[in-house]
Design an enzyme around this catalytic site. Sequence first.
Site, PDB file in Angstrom:
ATOM      1  N   ASP A 139      52.682 -62.425 -28.429  1.00 10.11           N
ATOM      2  CA  ASP A 139      53.809 -62.772 -27.559  1.00 10.11           C
ATOM      3  C   ASP A 139      53.311 -63.025 -26.142  1.00 10.11           C
ATOM      4  O   ASP A 139      53.888 -62.551 -25.165  1.00 10.11           O
ATOM      5  CB  ASP A 139      54.872 -61.670 -27.579  1.00 10.11           C
ATOM      6  CG  ASP A 139      56.156 -62.078 -26.858  1.00 10.11           C
ATOM      7  OD1 ASP A 139      56.392 -63.291 -26.700  1.00 10.11           O
ATOM      8  OD2 ASP A 139      56.909 -61.181 -26.427  1.00 10.11           O
ATOM      9  N   HIS A 182      58.332 -51.432 -24.977  1.00  9.45           N
ATOM     10  CA  HIS A 182      57.639 -51.366 -26.255  1.00  9.45           C
ATOM     11  C   HIS A 182      56.136 -51.437 -26.042  1.00  9.45           C
ATOM     12  O   HIS A 182      55.662 -51.822 -24.960  1.00  9.45           O
ATOM     13  CB  HIS A 182      58.076 -52.527 -27.159  1.00  9.45           C
ATOM     14  CG  HIS A 182      58.006 -53.865 -26.466  1.00  9.45           C
ATOM     15  ND1 HIS A 182      59.102 -54.445 -25.872  1.00  9.45           N
ATOM     16  CD2 HIS A 182      56.975 -54.722 -26.238  1.00  9.45           C
ATOM     17  CE1 HIS A 182      58.765 -55.602 -25.329  1.00  9.45           C
ATOM     18  NE2 HIS A 182      57.467 -55.788 -25.534  1.00  9.45           N
ATOM     19  N   GLN A 249      55.889 -55.554 -31.924  1.00  7.32           N
ATOM     20  CA  GLN A 249      56.255 -54.886 -30.667  1.00  7.32           C
ATOM     21  C   GLN A 249      57.246 -53.767 -30.994  1.00  7.32           C
ATOM     22  O   GLN A 249      58.395 -54.030 -31.316  1.00  7.32           O
ATOM     23  CB  GLN A 249      56.883 -55.898 -29.686  1.00  7.32           C
ATOM     24  CG  GLN A 249      55.901 -56.964 -29.211  1.00  7.32           C
ATOM     25  CD  GLN A 249      56.596 -58.121 -28.517  1.00  7.32           C
ATOM     26  OE1 GLN A 249      57.513 -58.729 -29.072  1.00  7.32           O
ATOM     27  NE2 GLN A 249      56.172 -58.434 -27.315  1.00  7.32           N
ATOM     28  N   ARG A 279      56.293 -55.895 -12.380  1.00 10.61           N
ATOM     29  CA  ARG A 279      57.419 -56.612 -12.985  1.00 10.61           C
ATOM     30  C   ARG A 279      57.880 -55.792 -14.186  1.00 10.61           C
ATOM     31  O   ARG A 279      57.193 -55.703 -15.204  1.00 10.61           O
ATOM     32  CB  ARG A 279      57.000 -58.002 -13.427  1.00 10.61           C
ATOM     33  CG  ARG A 279      58.070 -58.764 -14.226  1.00 10.61           C
ATOM     34  CD  ARG A 279      57.432 -59.979 -14.886  1.00 10.61           C
ATOM     35  NE  ARG A 279      58.370 -60.725 -15.713  1.00 10.61           N
ATOM     36  CZ  ARG A 279      58.637 -60.471 -16.993  1.00 10.61           C
ATOM     37  NH1 ARG A 279      58.073 -59.431 -17.595  1.00 10.61           N
ATOM     38  NH2 ARG A 279      59.454 -61.235 -17.682  1.00 10.61           N
ATOM     39  N   ASP A 281      59.536 -55.231 -17.290  1.00 12.35           N
ATOM     40  CA  ASP A 281      59.917 -56.168 -18.346  1.00 12.35           C
ATOM     41  C   ASP A 281      61.061 -55.623 -19.204  1.00 12.35           C
ATOM     42  O   ASP A 281      61.080 -54.443 -19.558  1.00 12.35           O
ATOM     43  CB  ASP A 281      58.695 -56.430 -19.235  1.00 12.35           C
ATOM     44  CG  ASP A 281      58.984 -57.396 -20.358  1.00 12.35           C
ATOM     45  OD1 ASP A 281      59.280 -58.561 -20.053  1.00 12.35           O
ATOM     46  OD2 ASP A 281      58.912 -56.986 -21.527  1.00 12.35           O
ATOM     47  N   GLU A 323      63.386 -57.582 -14.445  1.00 14.13           N
ATOM     48  CA  GLU A 323      63.537 -58.753 -15.299  1.00 14.13           C
ATOM     49  C   GLU A 323      64.684 -58.455 -16.257  1.00 14.13           C
ATOM     50  O   GLU A 323      64.516 -57.755 -17.253  1.00 14.13           O
ATOM     51  CB  GLU A 323      62.245 -59.048 -16.068  1.00 14.13           C
ATOM     52  CG  GLU A 323      62.270 -60.374 -16.820  1.00 14.13           C
ATOM     53  CD  GLU A 323      62.507 -60.229 -18.327  1.00 14.13           C
ATOM     54  OE1 GLU A 323      62.662 -61.272 -18.989  1.00 14.13           O
ATOM     55  OE2 GLU A 323      62.549 -59.092 -18.836  1.00 14.13           O
ATOM     56  N   HIS A 387      57.634 -68.591 -17.165  1.00 11.54           N
ATOM     57  CA  HIS A 387      56.890 -68.735 -18.414  1.00 11.54           C
ATOM     58  C   HIS A 387      57.838 -68.724 -19.601  1.00 11.54           C
ATOM     59  O   HIS A 387      57.446 -69.088 -20.709  1.00 11.54           O
ATOM     60  CB  HIS A 387      55.912 -67.566 -18.570  1.00 11.54           C
ATOM     61  CG  HIS A 387      56.602 -66.284 -18.897  1.00 11.54           C
ATOM     62  ND1 HIS A 387      57.362 -65.592 -17.975  1.00 11.54           N
ATOM     63  CD2 HIS A 387      56.714 -65.586 -20.068  1.00 11.54           C
ATOM     64  CE1 HIS A 387      57.887 -64.522 -18.551  1.00 11.54           C
ATOM     65  NE2 HIS A 387      57.507 -64.486 -19.808  1.00 11.54           N
ATOM     66  N   ASP A 388      59.068 -68.276 -19.378  1.00 10.79           N
ATOM     67  CA  ASP A 388      60.013 -68.052 -20.458  1.00 10.79           C
ATOM     68  C   ASP A 388      60.935 -69.252 -20.604  1.00 10.79           C
ATOM     69  O   ASP A 388      60.863 -70.225 -19.846  1.00 10.79           O
ATOM     70  CB  ASP A 388      60.819 -66.789 -20.166  1.00 10.79           C
ATOM     71  CG  ASP A 388      60.872 -65.842 -21.354  1.00 10.79           C
ATOM     72  OD1 ASP A 388      60.748 -66.332 -22.489  1.00 10.79           O
ATOM     73  OD2 ASP A 388      61.020 -64.635 -21.145  1.00 10.79           O
ATOM     74  N   ARG A 504      57.660 -72.057 -26.442  1.00  7.56           N
ATOM     75  CA  ARG A 504      57.494 -71.785 -25.013  1.00  7.56           C
ATOM     76  C   ARG A 504      56.093 -72.143 -24.528  1.00  7.56           C
ATOM     77  O   ARG A 504      55.897 -72.357 -23.321  1.00  7.56           O
ATOM     78  CB  ARG A 504      57.806 -70.318 -24.719  1.00  7.56           C
ATOM     79  CG  ARG A 504      59.275 -69.962 -24.893  1.00  7.56           C
ATOM     80  CD  ARG A 504      59.529 -68.490 -24.712  1.00  7.56           C
ATOM     81  NE  ARG A 504      58.822 -67.689 -25.710  1.00  7.56           N
ATOM     82  CZ  ARG A 504      58.854 -66.366 -25.761  1.00  7.56           C
ATOM     83  NH1 ARG A 504      59.564 -65.689 -24.875  1.00  7.56           N
ATOM     84  NH2 ARG A 504      58.194 -65.713 -26.695  1.00  7.56           N
TER      85      ARG A 504
END
Length: 629
Positions: A139, A182, A249, A279, A281, A323, A387-388, A504
């Site tokens: 991922d 995770h 994950q 950041r 997540d 985020e 990036h997403d 992505r």
Amino acid sequence: MTQLRTDHDDVSEIIADLLGDGVDREFLPHVEAHLPRLHDLFVQLYGERPDGRERLASVVDLARRSWALRPTELKAIDRERESAPGWFESERMLGGVCYVDRYAGGLSGIRDAIPYFQELGLTYLHLMPLFESPEGNSDGGYAVSSYRRVNPKLGTMQELAELAADLRRAGISLVVDFIFNHTSNEHRWARKAIAGDPAYEDFYLIFPDREMPDAYERTTREIFPDDHPGSFVQLDDGRWIWSTFYHFQWDLNYANPAVFEAMAGEMLFLANQGVEILRMDAVAFIWKRLGTTCESLPEAHLLLQAFNAVLRMAAPGLLFKSEAIVHPDEVISYISPDECQISYNPLQMALTWEALATRDGRLLQQALERRHALPDGTAWVNYVRSHDDIGWTFADEDAAELGIDGYPHRRFLNDFYVGRAEGTFARGVPFQENPRTGDARVTGTTASLAGIEAGDSAGEDRVVLAHALALSTGGIPLLYLGDEVAQLNDYGFADRPEEAGDSRWVHRPFRPAQNYADRADAGTPAGRVFSRLARLLAVRRSTPELAGNELIAFDAHVASVVAFVRPGDAGFDVLVMANVADSPVTIDALTLSGLRPEALDLVSGAPTWLGAGVPLAAHEVRWLRVRSR
């Protein structure tokens, strides 16, 4: 074992124990300031646990030991930022984000790029996930196998610490992802948990059969249905483990305070390597409760506030960045000096693209009026894309006020940005498309989404307009590195097995070397885009009105024009006007009559007379220094 008490006797005893151990005199005031808050949060989170008090004392001792190991130069940064807590609200703040391997090959390549980062004016560099992770699909590094080891293909933890020091000397803060919802299934904790190690078997949510997973899944939603249905995956031994995202994950169980202590230790370790911003997540998913969506629960906020209190003790100069790609009302709930001091602004990002597709700025204008304000001491991170994927996160009730039906509008935007709608200029790619429901998100680089890839004559203007909004609305603007030289989609991802199943990767291209070589050539898209953005960046750095977050909406009385005022302290303000339409418009003199007619166009440097109205070309943005009458 001892339960936590609701009074503060625990606090007094823990401080007394620290004094008995000869606690550092600079550390003690941090504990005295933040331990009462941490204690209250622990009571709310772990008050029923028999080990609550011991875990709290252990966390404080962990902070003490981390402070003792904190390098002198980082303690100096802590002192500076405690005395100037609004340091990140400056008009000189500018972020950049990249994948280490794709942009520079490794950490040594990032170090070599520091002169370019300085040329660009970066003060903040976000390196995408760089920790040890599984081979193949991880991922994009968001499946962490160790928070204390860098992916060996990129470098070492020692190199990361040295890079952080080099960046700091260049005036650039290092930002990394902290993936704390995770771990990967290869993490040491995960291996020990499924092996039945009593110290780790409660680190994850593991069930012997489908009874509890079925009960939870009645109210949770599927995040990556292409990977696995529901919120759980089956282990080789037949048991089921919570896995919100990809099957590799595995979600951590924060109802166990040992997990909190372990993750606090990983944060403090990274802080002592020189990381200045974490950041945080997937913050919405970190607490689970049966019968709920298990998203944005009250305990998620309590956890973040507790981590914040720990870091205030042992690394007070470090910031959290939230985020949270959730409903706009929920996004803002994570933002405060005591929780996450800065946050992505997904609504502005999505609605910038919505405005460019519809040629109508009203939904973005409405968001700036209603959903831009933040608590003092916090800031948005404004970005054009990340990036997403792009998800259309606007609130349906907001859209309905403008006569927009949310569901078909999202379908239109998805079709528009993947090239299926009439009149589209975009060359995006769908992500996680559900052919039955039509649900999807959109991927693509800024240049490809804005029309440059398609050869649309307005593509470059749209790239500049989108960035001009991110640069002028307040907070910290963030560039996806490569977009400043008009990088295009990388369709080669489909030929790389570890990437082919995740579209992505189309907008995570390798460093566009030719585009960078062309950035001084006005005969190329790369050169023209870079030149125009470089001018905006220079103007922003010299415009104190663009600091901070305060924004006053301005009604331009033209549907295609997004307008607002950034107030200054010296009697001058900056009026920003952006025309998202494909045709020119004029803001009439009556609309501008509350301002003195003499103005200065900050980008061109030319005086501007407001008394005759202000023309805006198609996709033009004006930054005007003005004074009220």
